[in-house]
Design an enzyme around this catalytic site. Sequence first.
Site: not given
Ligand code: AMP
Length: 180
Positions: A68, A105
Amino acid sequence: MSAKEVMLNVQQLREFIRDIPDFPKKGIIFKDITPLLKNGPALRFACDQLAKNFEGFKIDQVVGIESRGFIFSPVLAYLLGAGFVPVRKKGKLPAAKEAVSYALEYGEDSLEVHLDAVKKGTQIVIVDDLLATGGTAEAVIRLVEKLGASVLGLAFLVELKFLNGRERLRNYRIDSLIQY
Ligand code: AMP
């Protein structure tokens, strides 16, 4: 009325983000940005606002994170007069590349960039749709810094503040439009 003439503010942008509970797995509230993407004025406003944060900076390249992140990063590159560099999921890039592993995550993954995409001293901005724990962004910082790039900042449409990604990336400039 043209898209530009429609009055929008950042507060109103929130209304275009939809919560999808238990996606892609139980316990995760997925922030679905597709209602924003399909609305012309909202999409334009969001892209313009993201770019505004970097006006006056000398940016060589905007680095987008698959998947995205690819929606906003080339638009930002275009608006800032910079190049676009894709950071892709494992096995997608055809030429010689550098890789980094990271924890999400939900789950684990690795990302790659072409070795010749970013040169020593290149000034870059990293873009993704959402900042959660900051693990993905941190991995991309490591990846491009390994190639000698200088990270001027990171831009996100959405930030999940309660996951403290900003703290993890505290040595870097972080801009996000919509916070939860
Ligand atoms: P992080 O590495 O934990 O900061 O996660 C970020 C990545 O995971 C991004 O590329 C987001 O598109 C996706 N992502 C993580 N959590 C969510 C969420 N609750 N909703 C949508 N996309 C998420």
